[in-house]
Design an enzyme around this catalytic site. Structure first.
Site, short mmCIF file in Angstrom:
data_model
loop_
_atom_site.label_atom_id
_atom_site.label_comp_id
_atom_site.label_asym_id
_atom_site.label_seq_id
_atom_site.Cartn_x
_atom_site.Cartn_y
_atom_site.Cartn_z
N TRP A 75 0.91 -1.14 0.00
CA TRP A 75 0.00 0.00 0.00
C TRP A 75 0.95 1.19 0.00
O TRP A 75 1.50 1.56 1.02
CB TRP A 75 -0.87 -0.03 1.25
CG TRP A 75 -1.79 1.15 1.37
CD1 TRP A 75 -1.63 2.25 2.17
CD2 TRP A 75 -3.01 1.36 0.66
NE1 TRP A 75 -2.67 3.11 2.00
CE2 TRP A 75 -3.53 2.59 1.08
CE3 TRP A 75 -3.71 0.62 -0.30
CZ2 TRP A 75 -4.72 3.10 0.58
CZ3 TRP A 75 -4.90 1.14 -0.78
CH2 TRP A 75 -5.40 2.36 -0.34
N GLY A 102 5.18 0.34 7.04
CA GLY A 102 5.41 1.50 7.90
C GLY A 102 6.08 2.61 7.12
O GLY A 102 6.14 2.58 5.89
N GLU A 490 -27.00 5.22 4.53
CA GLU A 490 -26.17 4.24 3.81
C GLU A 490 -26.26 2.85 4.42
O GLU A 490 -26.35 1.85 3.72
CB GLU A 490 -24.68 4.64 3.90
CG GLU A 490 -24.25 5.78 3.03
CD GLU A 490 -22.79 6.13 3.27
OE1 GLU A 490 -22.01 6.07 2.32
OE2 GLU A 490 -22.42 6.47 4.42
N HIS A 506 -37.64 26.72 9.97
CA HIS A 506 -38.13 27.13 8.65
C HIS A 506 -38.68 25.96 7.85
O HIS A 506 -38.79 26.04 6.63
CB HIS A 506 -36.99 27.82 7.88
CG HIS A 506 -36.51 29.06 8.55
ND1 HIS A 506 -37.30 30.18 8.70
CD2 HIS A 506 -35.33 29.34 9.16
CE1 HIS A 506 -36.62 31.11 9.36
NE2 HIS A 506 -35.42 30.61 9.66
N LYS A 605 -17.78 1.46 -3.24
CA LYS A 605 -16.74 2.12 -2.46
C LYS A 605 -16.13 3.28 -3.24
O LYS A 605 -15.85 4.33 -2.69
CB LYS A 605 -15.65 1.09 -2.11
CG LYS A 605 -14.53 1.65 -1.25
CD LYS A 605 -15.03 1.99 0.13
CE LYS A 605 -14.05 2.76 0.95
NZ LYS A 605 -14.74 3.59 1.96
C1 G6P Z 1 -18.82 6.74 -2.25
C2 G6P Z 1 -18.72 6.08 -0.88
C3 G6P Z 1 -18.68 7.15 0.21
C4 G6P Z 1 -17.57 8.14 -0.06
C5 G6P Z 1 -17.69 8.77 -1.44
C6 G6P Z 1 -16.49 9.60 -1.82
O1 G6P Z 1 -20.08 7.30 -2.41
O2 G6P Z 1 -19.80 5.20 -0.65
O3 G6P Z 1 -18.47 6.53 1.48
O4 G6P Z 1 -17.59 9.15 0.92
O5 G6P Z 1 -17.81 7.74 -2.42
O6 G6P Z 1 -15.41 8.75 -1.96
P1 G6P Z 1 -13.90 9.23 -2.00
O7 G6P Z 1 -13.13 7.98 -2.28
O8 G6P Z 1 -13.79 10.22 -3.11
O9 G6P Z 1 -13.58 9.84 -0.69
#
Ligand code: G6P
Length: 610
Positions: A75, A102, A490, A506, A605
């Site tokens: 990563w 790390g 969500e 309002h 995601k």
């Molecule tokens: C999707 C995910 C959200 C996230 C958004 C932005 O809608 O379900 O959880 O906040 O994308 O994603 P990013 O990777 O740009 O932060």
């Protein structure tokens, strides 16, 4: 946040390493590689960019003999996603091989010194300094002593597995702030970043602690501190399934990632705060300091949770940074023909670095000649590559679709940016110091909030019967109200609306009755009294009220039905704490409904389409 595995024993190492790393892939998956030491002291190594499957494909049908080896799935933190930057890394002679999880903070100084001594580097990584450093030390010391001496020169975090082809019966592992354990097999040892990689072979493990190194042969293991004092280690028996182990023992990734909040803030802030001087050092922005100094406005854009983090940043940067800020959802920014001015800086916020709308907004700004920067988690992602400068979050992969640990990290980085920009302007040393000192305390404060997990689960049970929720906040906690409502939508498919508490009268208040609960984010800050009045208004209409309040606030308990407490901190940092109970509330709500909280229906995601 990478996956590492090391093996020494009686079996061929590679199949065990491959099996292990497959189970750790969730920790990082941009490239992978291994090194195997044969009994004949020959090293064979292969690396591939992409998921572990790409490595499998590359080596299919080939043999890599040896009963000692290390493997890594990466990563990226330092250096792009390339085969050359993939681990393991070796010294000049190709004898000492290291896989690392790390960040080596002083790698630039070390690398300069080693280059001066004639070492040749092949990658851009911080990790490669380690095998070269050991190569230097081993000229006068044993392998074990050379590793120890090298580790003493390193500043930073590491989980390490190290082999030396001159010693085909020794595997060394070391840990400092990056997880590492040793699986104790029968005539074999498997070292790994977490138990998921070893459970197929053994349930008995020894956890290394910070500042410890382990030296293993096929028939023995010894653990030392860096002064070579022997450490007696307890053996733990793990009875998790491999799947549960991937999730660190949590029922799912979402809960694990909420509980990683403290670590996320630590990792995003580590090495970046010079608290005593009330200053901030952000490597990725070092060339942009004059630009930031002359900036007249910051345009922030993002989607979903990242957008709400940006909205918190707006309050911080305007109040303490003294610079005008505008925040847009990226999908609007790209279409609303924004008017740019001289002195604008565009800041994209994105965990994945791949969100199509955020990228499009970024392109729009860049094409108009605006300097573009980013707060991004995924190294080498499209947004990270497209920006002129930026700050990485360093929180490891976020697997749960609903963003949780990314939010607390993004807000922490916006606080760093506020100090940086503020100190370039009117912010005093005292204020800079105060924010920095308080930010350092935040991880422990999150830990305190997390301790209320059981109470929050109970609360979710109590409120299960309701199908609508209103989330209310003001100022810094208005974006948290939006974020809390988003989490509930969500994860549990329940209707929830975020609203400015001042705006309630309002319109939204018309919905309130005994079947419509409200969640008030009401810490003791500059808008506290106003929030109390709003709670009274809801109670007058028999609306059930959950309040997020400051520890020690007795008054709020008299009017709200239920209260969750967060520690007292600076007003601008409260969102990092107040969001935690809301994440947990949504999580438990979804679990109680029997839903898949890691993969909610209809969501993705990383939304790479418009
Ligand atoms: C999707 C995910 C959200 C996230 C958004 C932005 O809608 O379900 O959880 O906040 O994308 O994603 P990013 O990777 O740009 O932060």
């Amino acid at each position: 946040m990478c996956g590492i595995v090391g093996y020494i024993g009686k079996e061929e190492a590679l199949p065990i390493l491959l099996e292990g790393i497959k189970n750790l892939e969730y920790r990082g998956y941009d490239s992978a590689g291994f090194a195997i030491v044969g009994d004949d002291k020959k090293v064979s190594s292969e690396k591939a960019v992409g998921k572990v499957a790409a490595l499998f494909e590359k080596i299919s049908g080939r043999s890599f003999p040896g009963k000692l080896g290390i493997i890594h799935s990466r990563w990226a933190t330092h250096g792009g996603v390339t085969e050359l930057n993939a681990h393991p890394h070796s010294d000049c002679a190709g004898k000492i091989w290291v896989a690392h999880n790390g960040i080596i903070e002083n790698y630039k100084e070390l690398k300069k010194e080693l280059l001066g001594k004639g070492h040749k580097f092949k990658s851009e990584t911080d990790t490669e300094t380690i095998p070269h450093l050991i190569e230097e030390e081993i000229k006068t010391l044993s392998f074990q002593e050379a590793v120890r001496s090298a580790l003493k020169k390193i500043r930073g975090t590491y989980g390490l597995v190290i082999v030396n082809s001159d010693e085909p019966h020794t595997l060394i592992a070391a840990r400092n702030f990056s997880p590492l354990l040793i699986g104790l097999g029968d005539g074999e040892y498997i070292v790994a970043s977490d138990a998921a990689a070893v459970l197929k072979y053994t349930k008995n493990v020894v956890y290394l602690d910070d500042g410890e190194m382990a030296v293993m042969t096929p028939s023995s293991h010894k653990v030392f501190d860096l002064d070579m004092n022997h450490r007696e280690k307890e053996t733990h028996v793990i009875d998790w399934s491999p799947e549960l182990a991937q999730k660190g023992g949590y029922a799912n990734f979402m809960l694990k990632e909420i509980f990683e909040g403290p670590e996320a803030v630590e990792n995003s802030v580590r090495g970046r705060l010079i608290a005593k001087e009330g200053l901030v050092k952000l490597g990725g922005l070092s060339d942009s300091l004059p630009l930031l100094r002359d900036a007249k406005r910051i345009l922030i854009s993002g989607c979903g949770t990242a957008y709400y983090a940006g909205r918190v940043g707006e309050y911080m940067l305007e109040e303490y940074g003294g610079i005008p800020v505008e925040v847009d959802v990226a999908s609007e920014f790209r279409y609303r023909k924004p008017v740019f001015r001289e002195g604008d800086i565009f800041l994209a916020i994105s965990q994945s670095g791949e969100t199509a709308d955020t990228l499009a907004a970024l392109r729009e700004a860049k094409e108009k000649g605006v300097p573009v920067m980013g707060i991004v988690n995924a190294i080498g992602s499209t947004i990270a590559r497209y920006t002129d400068a930026g700050v990485y979050q360093h929180i490891g992969p976020e697997i749960g679709v609903a963003s949780t640990k990314a939010f607390v990290s993004q807000v922490s980085i916006l606080a760093l940016l506020t100090i940086l920009i503020g100190r370039q302007r009117e912010m005093s040393l005292v204020t800079g110091r105060r924010i920095a000192e308080e930010l350092k305390k935040i991880p422990d404060m999150i830990r305190r909030v997390l301790k209320q997990n059981d109470e929050i689960a109970e609360l979710a049970r109590k409120y299960q019967k309701f199908n609508n929720f209103l989330y209310l906040g003001r100022k810094y906690n208005l974006p948290v109200a939006y974020e809390g409502a988003l989490k509930l939508k969500e994860i549990s498919y329940i209707h929830a609306e975020g609203c400015g508490a001042g705006e309630m009268k309002h319109g939204p208040i018309a919905m309130i009755d005994e079947n419509f609960p409200s969640v008030f984010i009401a810490p003791q800050d500059s808008v506290y009294e106003k929030m109390i009045s709003n709670i009274e208004e809801v109670k007058a209409r028999r609306g059930p009220v959950i309040a997020i309040a400051t520890e020690g606030d007795e008054k709020i308990g008299e009017i709200a039905d239920d209260v969750i407490f967060i520690p007292k901190t600076l007003e601008m940092l409260t969102p990092i704490l107040s969001v935690i109970p809301l994440q947990l509330f949504a999580y438990h709500f979804g679990v109680l409904k029997g839903l898949d909280v890691d993969k909610p229906r209809n969501l993705a995601k990383s939304v790479t389409v418009e």
